[in-house]
Design a protein around this motif. Sequence first.
Motif, PDB file in Angstrom:
ATOM      1  N   THR A 256       0.839  -1.217   0.000  1.00 63.84           N
ATOM      2  CA  THR A 256       0.000   0.000   0.000  1.00 63.84           C
ATOM      3  C   THR A 256       0.863   1.253   0.000  1.00 63.84           C
ATOM      4  O   THR A 256       0.588   2.213  -0.730  1.00 63.84           O
ATOM      5  N   SER A 257       1.916   1.273   0.815  1.00 70.95           N
ATOM      6  CA  SER A 257       2.824   2.426   0.849  1.00 70.95           C
ATOM      7  C   SER A 257       3.474   2.643  -0.512  1.00 70.95           C
ATOM      8  O   SER A 257       3.614   3.783  -0.977  1.00 70.95           O
ATOM      9  N   GLN A 258       3.860   1.555  -1.168  1.00 66.22           N
ATOM     10  CA  GLN A 258       4.460   1.666  -2.495  1.00 66.22           C
ATOM     11  C   GLN A 258       3.470   2.257  -3.495  1.00 66.22           C
ATOM     12  O   GLN A 258       3.834   3.097  -4.321  1.00 66.22           O
ATOM     13  N   ARG A 259       2.210   1.826  -3.415  1.00 73.39           N
ATOM     14  CA  ARG A 259       1.182   2.355  -4.317  1.00 73.39           C
ATOM     15  C   ARG A 259       0.958   3.842  -4.053  1.00 73.39           C
ATOM     16  O   ARG A 259       0.796   4.633  -4.983  1.00 73.39           O
ATOM     17  N   ILE A 260       0.948   4.226  -2.776  1.00 68.02           N
ATOM     18  CA  ILE A 260       0.771   5.642  -2.427  1.00 68.02           C
ATOM     19  C   ILE A 260       1.907   6.481  -3.009  1.00 68.02           C
ATOM     20  O   ILE A 260       1.685   7.553  -3.587  1.00 68.02           O
ATOM     21  N   ILE A 261       3.138   6.006  -2.859  1.00 70.91           N
ATOM     22  CA  ILE A 261       4.291   6.737  -3.405  1.00 70.91           C
ATOM     23  C   ILE A 261       4.158   6.892  -4.912  1.00 70.91           C
ATOM     24  O   ILE A 261       4.385   7.979  -5.471  1.00 70.91           O
ATOM     25  N   ASN A 262       3.773   5.826  -5.596  1.00 72.71           N
ATOM     26  CA  ASN A 262       3.642   5.885  -7.054  1.00 72.71           C
ATOM     27  C   ASN A 262       2.560   6.878  -7.471  1.00 72.71           C
ATOM     28  O   ASN A 262       2.716   7.613  -8.452  1.00 72.71           O
ATOM     29  N   ILE A 263       1.453   6.907  -6.735  1.00 69.47           N
ATOM     30  CA  ILE A 263       0.375   7.855  -7.042  1.00 69.47           C
ATOM     31  C   ILE A 263       0.852   9.292  -6.828  1.00 69.47           C
ATOM     32  O   ILE A 263       0.619  10.180  -7.654  1.00 69.47           O
ATOM     33  N   LEU A 264       1.528   9.524  -5.703  1.00 67.94           N
ATOM     34  CA  LEU A 264       2.045  10.866  -5.424  1.00 67.94           C
ATOM     35  C   LEU A 264       3.027  11.306  -6.506  1.00 67.94           C
ATOM     36  O   LEU A 264       2.990  12.460  -6.969  1.00 67.94           O
ATOM     37  N   GLU A 265       3.920  10.409  -6.904  1.00 68.18           N
ATOM     38  CA  GLU A 265       4.949  10.746  -7.887  1.00 68.18           C
ATOM     39  C   GLU A 265       4.336  11.036  -9.259  1.00 68.18           C
ATOM     40  O   GLU A 265       4.738  11.968  -9.945  1.00 68.18           O
ATOM     41  N   GLU A 266       3.346  10.227  -9.656  1.00 69.89           N
ATOM     42  CA  GLU A 266       2.812  10.328 -11.010  1.00 69.89           C
ATOM     43  C   GLU A 266       1.729  11.388 -11.147  1.00 69.89           C
ATOM     44  O   GLU A 266       1.679  12.106 -12.156  1.00 69.89           O
ATOM     45  N   TYR A 267       0.874  11.510 -10.149  1.00 69.98           N
ATOM     46  CA  TYR A 267      -0.299  12.364 -10.309  1.00 69.98           C
ATOM     47  C   TYR A 267      -0.246  13.668  -9.509  1.00 69.98           C
ATOM     48  O   TYR A 267      -0.844  14.660  -9.913  1.00 69.98           O
ATOM     49  N   VAL A 268       0.431  13.639  -8.370  1.00 69.35           N
ATOM     50  CA  VAL A 268       0.402  14.806  -7.494  1.00 69.35           C
ATOM     51  C   VAL A 268       1.642  15.685  -7.649  1.00 69.35           C
ATOM     52  O   VAL A 268       1.538  16.913  -7.782  1.00 69.35           O
ATOM     53  N   LYS A 269       2.803  15.073  -7.638  1.00 66.24           N
ATOM     54  CA  LYS A 269       4.044  15.852  -7.641  1.00 66.24           C
ATOM     55  C   LYS A 269       4.171  16.813  -8.819  1.00 66.24           C
ATOM     56  O   LYS A 269       4.594  17.967  -8.635  1.00 66.24           O
TER      57      LYS A 269
END
Length: 298
Positions: A221-234
């Motif tokens: 779950t933490s890995q998925r959160i990081i990927n979402i933050l990196e791709e969509y939010v950052k």
Amino acid sequence: MENITIKTTQNPSILKFEFSDFIAKSNNYEFKNIDETAKSPLAKKMFYLPFVKTVYISGNFIAIEKYSIVEWEDVQDEVAKQIEEFVNTGGQIVIEEEAKKKQPSTVYVETTPNPAVLKFVSNKLLTKTSAEFKNIDETAASPLAKELFKFPFVKEVFIDENYISITKYSVTEWEEITGEIRSFIREFIENGGTVIDESLIQKTPQAEKQQEAYFDSLDVTSQRIINILEEYVKPAVQADGGNIAFESYDESDKRVKVLLQGACSGCPSSTFTLKSGIENMLKDMLNDNEIKVEAINA
């Protein structure tokens, strides 16, 4: 082959020995004794002649001032011959340090959602590793940030990719200082100043959390959160002069903690962005309505 032309001067003690081309392109030189000739092997050779008092090198000539123990007509041809032989056998006339070439740079200014922060954008990549500096004591890795903190109105500095986000103290208005900061950053970059020493940034705890080994040690779950933050939010956050970094995820209460940097840190709209934007996105993409997002420095 170099042929030397002898020219008199208004001072009878000084004679000029002219070359067909420039021999000193960036400076004029004056040597009063052999101990001063580190930058000129030719001048050093001239001081081996007992009558040489001073040697000047400028443009396309070497000028020599003599002591009165000899007359120029008795020695000038021999001096010219020695200079020609020295140069034609590869002797170095003067060792000139190449001036640092300026690197043309453009810096423009963008506003951010945070009224206390402006984003100064360069046309050059400044760093591959983002870094935030809260005060001058934290700037060991960034000579640029260190210099910026010498301005009394600079409160915080954040550097990422091709921009610098600067947070100011409220006692000064942006219109009073924007031009000064922009010019300073542009000249610093043009003169080849070090913006960030990335080898030092890599040693910080936050940088270590961006490393592959750290990512692999996390739960799914933490890995998925990081990927979402990196791709969509950052990308959106960076466009506003800030950054968002994953801090932790607590499975027991479904709480995601993030670190806000740059323009996002302390921004009046950051809480709204977290709740209405990032939190809703994570709930939707993780299919979990219990997800909560909290900024540890909002």
